[in-house]
Design an enzyme around this catalytic site. Structure first.
Site, mmCIF file in Angstrom:
data_model
loop_
_atom_site.group_PDB
_atom_site.id
_atom_site.type_symbol
_atom_site.label_atom_id
_atom_site.label_comp_id
_atom_site.label_asym_id
_atom_site.label_seq_id
_atom_site.Cartn_x
_atom_site.Cartn_y
_atom_site.Cartn_z
ATOM 1 N N HIS A 38 0.981 -1.108 0.144
ATOM 2 C CA HIS A 38 0.037 -0.070 0.185
ATOM 3 C C HIS A 38 0.846 1.417 0.103
ATOM 4 O O HIS A 38 0.467 2.449 -0.373
ATOM 5 C CB HIS A 38 -0.869 0.101 1.272
HETATM 6 C C1 UD1 Z 1 -1.396 6.255 6.056
HETATM 7 C C2 UD1 Z 1 0.131 6.490 6.571
HETATM 8 C C3 UD1 Z 1 1.132 5.304 6.563
HETATM 9 C C4 UD1 Z 1 0.350 3.951 7.168
HETATM 10 C C5 UD1 Z 1 -0.870 3.989 6.247
HETATM 11 C C6 UD1 Z 1 -1.662 2.682 6.694
HETATM 12 C C7 UD1 Z 1 0.809 8.942 6.025
HETATM 13 C C8 UD1 Z 1 1.578 9.796 5.354
HETATM 14 N N1 UD1 Z 1 0.778 7.403 5.820
HETATM 15 O O1 UD1 Z 1 -0.860 5.837 4.671
HETATM 16 O O2 UD1 Z 1 2.342 5.593 7.172
HETATM 17 O O3 UD1 Z 1 1.129 2.777 6.911
HETATM 18 O O4 UD1 Z 1 -1.524 4.985 6.398
HETATM 19 O O5 UD1 Z 1 -2.872 2.459 5.945
HETATM 20 O O6 UD1 Z 1 -0.027 9.437 6.937
HETATM 21 N N2 UD1 Z 1 -8.212 5.563 1.751
HETATM 22 C C9 UD1 Z 1 -9.391 5.152 1.492
HETATM 23 N N3 UD1 Z 1 -10.153 4.991 2.800
HETATM 24 C C10 UD1 Z 1 -9.695 5.244 4.013
HETATM 25 C C11 UD1 Z 1 -8.333 5.682 4.032
HETATM 26 C C12 UD1 Z 1 -7.639 5.765 2.723
HETATM 27 O O7 UD1 Z 1 -9.985 4.896 0.603
HETATM 28 O O8 UD1 Z 1 -10.337 5.069 4.985
HETATM 29 C C13 UD1 Z 1 -7.442 5.824 0.311
HETATM 30 C C14 UD1 Z 1 -7.771 7.257 -0.422
HETATM 31 O O9 UD1 Z 1 -7.855 7.112 -1.559
HETATM 32 C C15 UD1 Z 1 -6.362 8.081 0.172
HETATM 33 C C16 UD1 Z 1 -5.265 6.948 -0.002
HETATM 34 O O10 UD1 Z 1 -6.116 5.748 0.547
HETATM 35 O O11 UD1 Z 1 -6.194 9.028 -0.443
HETATM 36 C C17 UD1 Z 1 -4.279 7.191 0.912
HETATM 37 O O12 UD1 Z 1 -4.808 7.417 2.254
HETATM 38 P P1 UD1 Z 1 -3.753 8.071 3.269
HETATM 39 O O13 UD1 Z 1 -4.236 8.027 4.549
HETATM 40 O O14 UD1 Z 1 -3.298 9.282 2.853
HETATM 41 O O15 UD1 Z 1 -2.234 7.300 3.335
HETATM 42 P P2 UD1 Z 1 -2.037 5.644 3.569
HETATM 43 O O16 UD1 Z 1 -1.430 5.310 2.130
HETATM 44 O O17 UD1 Z 1 -3.213 5.049 4.121
#
Ligand code: UD1
Length: 362
Positions: free
Chosen positions: A202
């Site tokens: 991820h």
């Molecule tokens: C974040 C953390 C990372 C952690 C990860 C666990 C940062 C910079 N990174 O990364 O350290 O390992 O969480 O998952 O904060 N999305 C959904 N639903 C959700 C959450 C996310 O659809 O409930 C999708 C969205 O498209 C979003 C993307 O995932 O834009 C990324 O989510 P984000 O929280 O920015 O980063 P993670 O890759 O989850």
């Protein structure tokens, strides 16, 4: 003293769950705040249910956005809360945008900062998480380190006060959920111990780069076709969106030796799946630690790790994204010994952190 624990994502919730429960048990003056960075049920609500966590006192509902947008929104809302609720100490975890935003807001008020999982370094600034951890460590008053290596990393950057070597709070989380009912996920999917490779992917560096994502996905398809092991792939929402666009999700789902878990399994099921896997392949930091604790070999789909202890003790190998290299490391790992002593300490880490913050012990 009023303490506020702030979390925003699935891994923060998991690694802070026992501490949040302990705060409540000790009836300390505290608030539980959720930024809303993660919001899907299986990234968030499911973890809350599994650990029987109370409803957050404040939910900031920031949702997804660019890194700056998320960070800025959280900063503004946390600053308001610190002032309104007269918070003396914020407790943050790890390296997410929620962690950074909370720490920045706290240091612009009189609130102190406690950083759980301090001192980790990948020395790779292309990861947004690396910038977050470096900045948060330099702002924190309490730095709770999981290993000696983390303490040394801080010392190299001139941080020598407020450091406490306590162990890794994931040990508390794994211990807590292991006392519950054994999940039925293996039976549900007709999986047997040692008959499958458990995979997660991820990280932004992998999902947002075609070369890297293609390299990893081709390796998974090759392993599913040419080894007797089933590929069990737990799908993160970020990865799902991209794999639909580039058609890999259809190729994986249609392969008879691949099982795509969508939505991804809950934490308890993930632990169970790792425990019974032949090998774990992942780009997650949390899974590198968990597989090491559980005694299952790990192959990390990155060139570096902020968890070098897992490599040093023989539990983990860095493979990057090159298809041939991943396949070759899987072959080597299948023939390697699987005995090591994990470096993360024993249960009771969250209680130790609370003792230190409330002056009960040092
Ligand atoms: C974040 C953390 C990372 C952690 C990860 C666990 C940062 C910079 N990174 O990364 O350290 O390992 O969480 O998952 O904060 N999305 C959904 N639903 C959700 C959450 C996310 O659809 O409930 C999708 C969205 O498209 C979003 C993307 O995932 O834009 C990324 O989510 P984000 O929280 O920015 O980063 P993670 O890759 O989850």
């Amino acid at each position: 003293m009023k303490i506020a624990v702030i979390v925003g994502t699935r891994p923060e919730l998991i690694k802070m769950a026992v501490l949040i429960k302990e705060l409540k048990k000790r009836d300390l003056n505290h608030l539980f705040i959720h930024s809303g960075q993660h919001y899907d049920y299986f990234m968030d609500g499911m973890v809350m249910e599994l650990f029987e966590l109370p409803k957050p006192d404040h939910h900031l509902s920031v949702g997804s956005g660019s890194h700056s947008e998320t960070t800025a929104k959280i900063m503004v809302k946390i600053e308001e809360l610190i002032l309104k609720e007269k918070i003396d100490l914020v407790v943050v975890h790890g390296d997410t945008n929620t962690t950074l935003a909370t720490s920045l807001a706290a240091c612009k008020t009189a609130a102190k900062i406690a950083h759980v999982e301090a001192g980790l370094r990948s020395y790779d600034r292309s990861m947004p998480e690396e910038t977050n951890r470096v900045l948060v460590d330099h702002l924190s008053n309490y730095l709770f380190c999981p290993t000696e290596g983390a303490v040394e990393n801080l010392s190299k950057e001139g941080i020598n006060t407020g450091i406490h070597l306590v162990g890794q709070s994931i040990v508390d989380a794994v211990t807590y959920i292991s006392q519950g009912i054994t999940p039925v996920i293996l039976e549900k999917h007709s999986l047997h111990s040692d008959s499958y490779l458990f995979v997660t992917c991820h990280r932004q560096e992998n999902t947002d780069c075609n070369l890297r994502l293609n390299g990893i996905m081709e390796a998974l398809l090759h392993l599913a076709t040419h080894t007797p092991y089933k590929v069990v792939f737990a799908l993160h929402p970020r990865t799902k969106k991209i794999l639909i666009i580039n058609n890999f999700l259809a190729r994986l789902s249609n392969h008879q030796n691949v099982l795509v878990l969508d939505p991804p399994p809950n934490f308890q099921e993930t632990i169970h799946l790792q425990q019974h896997a032949k090998i774990v392949l992942t780009d997650s930091g949390g899974l590198q630690e968990e597989s090491c604790i559980l005694g299952t070999p790990c192959i990390t789909l990155r060139e570096n790790t902020e968890r070098p202890e897992t490599v040093d003790c023989g539990a983990n190998t860095l493979a990057g994204y090159d298809t041939k290299k991943i396949i070759q490391i899987v072959e080597t790992t299948l023939n390697s010994p699987t005995k090591w002593k994990h470096p993360y300490g024993s249960a009771g880490i969250s209680a130790k952190i609370l003792d230190i913050m409330t002056g009960g012990s040092t």
